[in-house]
Motif scaffolding. Structure first.
Motif, PDB file in Angstrom:
ATOM      1  N   MET A   1       0.802  -1.201   0.000  1.00 24.18           N
ATOM      2  CA  MET A   1       0.000   0.000   0.000  1.00 24.18           C
ATOM      3  C   MET A   1       0.842   1.260   0.000  1.00 24.18           C
ATOM      4  SD  MET A   1      -3.262  -0.362   2.392  1.00 24.18           S
ATOM      5  CE  MET A   1      -4.739  -0.663   1.513  1.00 24.18           C
ATOM      6  N   GLY A   2       1.993   1.231   0.603  1.00 26.44           N
ATOM      7  CA  GLY A   2       2.832   2.408   0.673  1.00 26.44           C
ATOM      8  C   GLY A   2       3.042   2.867   2.098  1.00 26.44           C
ATOM      9  N   GLU A   3       3.636   4.038   2.192  1.00 26.35           N
ATOM     10  CA  GLU A   3       3.934   4.597   3.507  1.00 26.35           C
ATOM     11  C   GLU A   3       3.317   5.982   3.638  1.00 26.35           C
ATOM     12  OE1 GLU A   3       8.181   2.717   4.730  1.00 26.35           O
ATOM     13  OE2 GLU A   3       8.236   4.371   3.314  1.00 26.35           O
ATOM     14  N   VAL A   4       3.120   6.389   4.886  1.00 27.12           N
ATOM     15  CA  VAL A   4       2.590   7.711   5.179  1.00 27.12           C
ATOM     16  C   VAL A   4       3.488   8.412   6.187  1.00 27.12           C
ATOM     17  CG1 VAL A   4       0.172   7.190   4.671  1.00 27.12           C
ATOM     18  CG2 VAL A   4       1.055   6.783   6.959  1.00 27.12           C
ATOM     19  N   VAL A   5       3.501   9.737   6.099  1.00 27.47           N
ATOM     20  CA  VAL A   5       4.175  10.563   7.094  1.00 27.47           C
ATOM     21  C   VAL A   5       3.098  11.068   8.040  1.00 27.47           C
ATOM     22  CG1 VAL A   5       5.494  12.662   7.510  1.00 27.47           C
ATOM     23  CG2 VAL A   5       5.961  11.288   5.495  1.00 27.47           C
ATOM     24  N   VAL A   6       3.317  10.850   9.319  1.00 30.90           N
ATOM     25  CA  VAL A   6       2.353  11.259  10.338  1.00 30.90           C
ATOM     26  C   VAL A   6       3.007  12.317  11.220  1.00 30.90           C
ATOM     27  CG1 VAL A   6       0.875  10.469  12.218  1.00 30.90           C
ATOM     28  CG2 VAL A   6       1.432   8.913  10.349  1.00 30.90           C
ATOM     29  N   ILE A   7       2.307  13.428  11.413  1.00 37.01           N
ATOM     30  CA  ILE A   7       2.749  14.469  12.344  1.00 37.01           C
ATOM     31  C   ILE A   7       1.833  14.394  13.561  1.00 37.01           C
ATOM     32  CG2 ILE A   7       3.177  16.927  12.725  1.00 37.01           C
ATOM     33  CD1 ILE A   7       4.895  15.697  10.483  1.00 37.01           C
ATOM     34  N   LEU A   8       2.446  14.217  14.732  1.00 36.26           N
ATOM     35  CA  LEU A   8       1.699  14.045  15.974  1.00 36.26           C
ATOM     36  C   LEU A   8       2.036  15.138  16.971  1.00 36.26           C
ATOM     37  CD1 LEU A   8       2.824  10.403  16.185  1.00 36.26           C
ATOM     38  CD2 LEU A   8       0.427  10.968  16.065  1.00 36.26           C
ATOM     39  N   LYS A   9       1.063  15.463  17.799  1.00 37.38           N
ATOM     40  CA  LYS A   9       1.301  16.340  18.944  1.00 37.38           C
ATOM     41  C   LYS A   9       1.015  15.511  20.189  1.00 37.38           C
ATOM     42  CE  LYS A   9      -0.105  20.720  19.289  1.00 37.38           C
ATOM     43  NZ  LYS A   9      -1.032  21.862  19.498  1.00 37.38           N
ATOM     44  N   ILE A  10       2.038  15.372  21.022  1.00 30.90           N
ATOM     45  CA  ILE A  10       1.935  14.600  22.253  1.00 30.90           C
ATOM     46  C   ILE A  10       1.841  15.576  23.419  1.00 30.90           C
ATOM     47  CG2 ILE A  10       3.041  12.857  23.708  1.00 30.90           C
ATOM     48  CD1 ILE A  10       2.427  11.851  20.863  1.00 30.90           C
ATOM     49  N   GLY A  73       3.193   9.159  31.357  1.00 31.31           N
ATOM     50  CA  GLY A  73       3.517  10.578  31.248  1.00 31.31           C
ATOM     51  C   GLY A  73       2.800  11.276  30.109  1.00 31.31           C
ATOM     52  N   ILE A  74       2.140  10.499  29.229  1.00 34.57           N
ATOM     53  CA  ILE A  74       1.417  11.091  28.101  1.00 34.57           C
ATOM     54  C   ILE A  74      -0.061  11.194  28.451  1.00 34.57           C
ATOM     55  CG2 ILE A  74       0.671  10.747  25.715  1.00 34.57           C
ATOM     56  CD1 ILE A  74       3.374   9.487  25.141  1.00 34.57           C
ATOM     57  N   ASP A  75      -0.600  12.398  28.299  1.00 35.17           N
ATOM     58  CA  ASP A  75      -2.024  12.621  28.547  1.00 35.17           C
ATOM     59  C   ASP A  75      -2.841  12.272  27.309  1.00 35.17           C
ATOM     60  OD1 ASP A  75      -4.365  13.545  29.905  1.00 35.17           O
ATOM     61  OD2 ASP A  75      -4.225  15.406  28.756  1.00 35.17           O
ATOM     62  N   ARG A  76      -2.433  12.826  26.155  1.00 35.35           N
ATOM     63  CA  ARG A  76      -3.161  12.522  24.915  1.00 35.35           C
ATOM     64  C   ARG A  76      -2.255  12.706  23.702  1.00 35.35           C
ATOM     65  NH1 ARG A  76      -5.041  17.635  26.203  1.00 35.35           N
ATOM     66  NH2 ARG A  76      -4.864  19.144  24.528  1.00 35.35           N
ATOM     67  N   THR A  77      -2.671  12.091  22.618  1.00 37.00           N
ATOM     68  CA  THR A  77      -1.952  12.153  21.350  1.00 37.00           C
ATOM     69  C   THR A  77      -2.916  12.640  20.280  1.00 37.00           C
ATOM     70  OG1 THR A  77      -0.610  10.262  22.009  1.00 37.00           O
ATOM     71  CG2 THR A  77      -0.634  10.801  19.683  1.00 37.00           C
ATOM     72  N   GLU A  78      -2.495  13.645  19.523  1.00 39.44           N
ATOM     73  CA  GLU A  78      -3.315  14.162  18.425  1.00 39.44           C
ATOM     74  C   GLU A  78      -2.561  13.982  17.117  1.00 39.44           C
ATOM     75  OE1 GLU A  78      -4.252  18.279  19.088  1.00 39.44           O
ATOM     76  OE2 GLU A  78      -4.698  17.919  21.192  1.00 39.44           O
ATOM     77  N   ILE A  79      -3.227  13.437  16.125  1.00 41.82           N
ATOM     78  CA  ILE A  79      -2.638  13.365  14.791  1.00 41.82           C
ATOM     79  C   ILE A  79      -2.957  14.682  14.098  1.00 41.82           C
ATOM     80  CG2 ILE A  79      -2.695  12.230  12.548  1.00 41.82           C
ATOM     81  CD1 ILE A  79      -3.304   9.624  14.019  1.00 41.82           C
ATOM     82  N   GLU A  80      -1.910  15.454  13.804  1.00 44.60           N
ATOM     83  CA  GLU A  80      -2.114  16.752  13.154  1.00 44.60           C
ATOM     84  C   GLU A  80      -2.200  16.617  11.643  1.00 44.60           C
ATOM     85  OE1 GLU A  80       0.817  19.514  14.653  1.00 44.60           O
ATOM     86  OE2 GLU A  80      -0.569  20.028  16.259  1.00 44.60           O
ATOM     87  N   SER A  81      -1.437  15.686  11.082  1.00 46.15           N
ATOM     88  CA  SER A  81      -1.547  15.438   9.643  1.00 46.15           C
ATOM     89  C   SER A  81      -1.070  14.032   9.327  1.00 46.15           C
ATOM     90  CB  SER A  81      -0.761  16.474   8.831  1.00 46.15           C
ATOM     91  OG  SER A  81       0.618  16.295   8.985  1.00 46.15           O
ATOM     92  N   LEU A  82      -1.573  13.526   8.220  1.00 45.22           N
ATOM     93  CA  LEU A  82      -1.222  12.196   7.745  1.00 45.22           C
ATOM     94  C   LEU A  82      -1.196  12.283   6.222  1.00 45.22           C
ATOM     95  CD1 LEU A  82      -2.359   8.968   9.293  1.00 45.22           C
ATOM     96  CD2 LEU A  82      -2.595   9.162   6.839  1.00 45.22           C
ATOM     97  N   ASN A  83      -0.009  12.146   5.636  1.00 46.88           N
ATOM     98  CA  ASN A  83       0.156  12.311   4.191  1.00 46.88           C
ATOM     99  C   ASN A  83       0.877  11.116   3.589  1.00 46.88           C
ATOM    100  OD1 ASN A  83      -0.862  15.094   3.975  1.00 46.88           O
ATOM    101  ND2 ASN A  83       0.905  15.554   5.255  1.00 46.88           N
ATOM    102  N   ARG A  84       0.394  10.683   2.456  1.00 53.20           N
ATOM    103  CA  ARG A  84       1.000   9.544   1.766  1.00 53.20           C
ATOM    104  C   ARG A  84       2.312   9.962   1.106  1.00 53.20           C
ATOM    105  NH1 ARG A  84      -2.879   6.626  -1.881  1.00 53.20           N
ATOM    106  NH2 ARG A  84      -3.384   5.595   0.047  1.00 53.20           N
ATOM    107  N   LEU A  85       3.324   9.104   1.256  1.00 50.47           N
ATOM    108  CA  LEU A  85       4.599   9.318   0.569  1.00 50.47           C
ATOM    109  C   LEU A  85       4.468   8.824  -0.863  1.00 50.47           C
ATOM    110  CD1 LEU A  85       7.227   8.126   3.194  1.00 50.47           C
ATOM    111  CD2 LEU A  85       6.823  10.440   2.430  1.00 50.47           C
TER     112      LEU A  85
END
Length: 86
Positions: A1-10, A73-85
């Motif tokens: 399927m391919g790969e994606v770049v994920v930007i997260l805010k922890i 130590g992590i309260d929540r994780t937000e995915i800010e963007s998800l883009n296909r390579l």
């Protein structure tokens, strides 16, 4: 399927969380991390921004959030963007 770049805010549980230790814990438990930096939010609280590459599978976002939810130590994780390579 391919790969994606994920930007997260922890978001840490509190301003008292040792961000250097938290970053080390994240690197030890999660593979595919390309970049990680601390971003001040305000009132003494900072977030950790992460760029990572992962497989483009169905439910990949939920799997990623699940990985981070297991790290103390992590309260929540937000995915800010998800883009296909390409």
């Amino acid at each position: 399927m391919g790969e994606v770049v994920v930007i997260l805010k922890i978001m840490p549980e509190s301003p008292d969380v040792d961000l250097e230790k938290l970053q080390a814990d994240i690197r030890a438990k999660v593979s595919g991390i390309e970049d990680m930096k601390v971003e001040p939010i305000g009132f003494g609280l900072s977030a950790i921004k992460i760029a990572m590459i992962t497989e483009d599978d169905e439910g990949a976002g939920d799997k990623i959030e699940g990985l981070f939810s297991q790290i103390p130590g992590i309260d929540r994780t937000e995915i800010e963007s998800l883009n296909r390579l390409l």
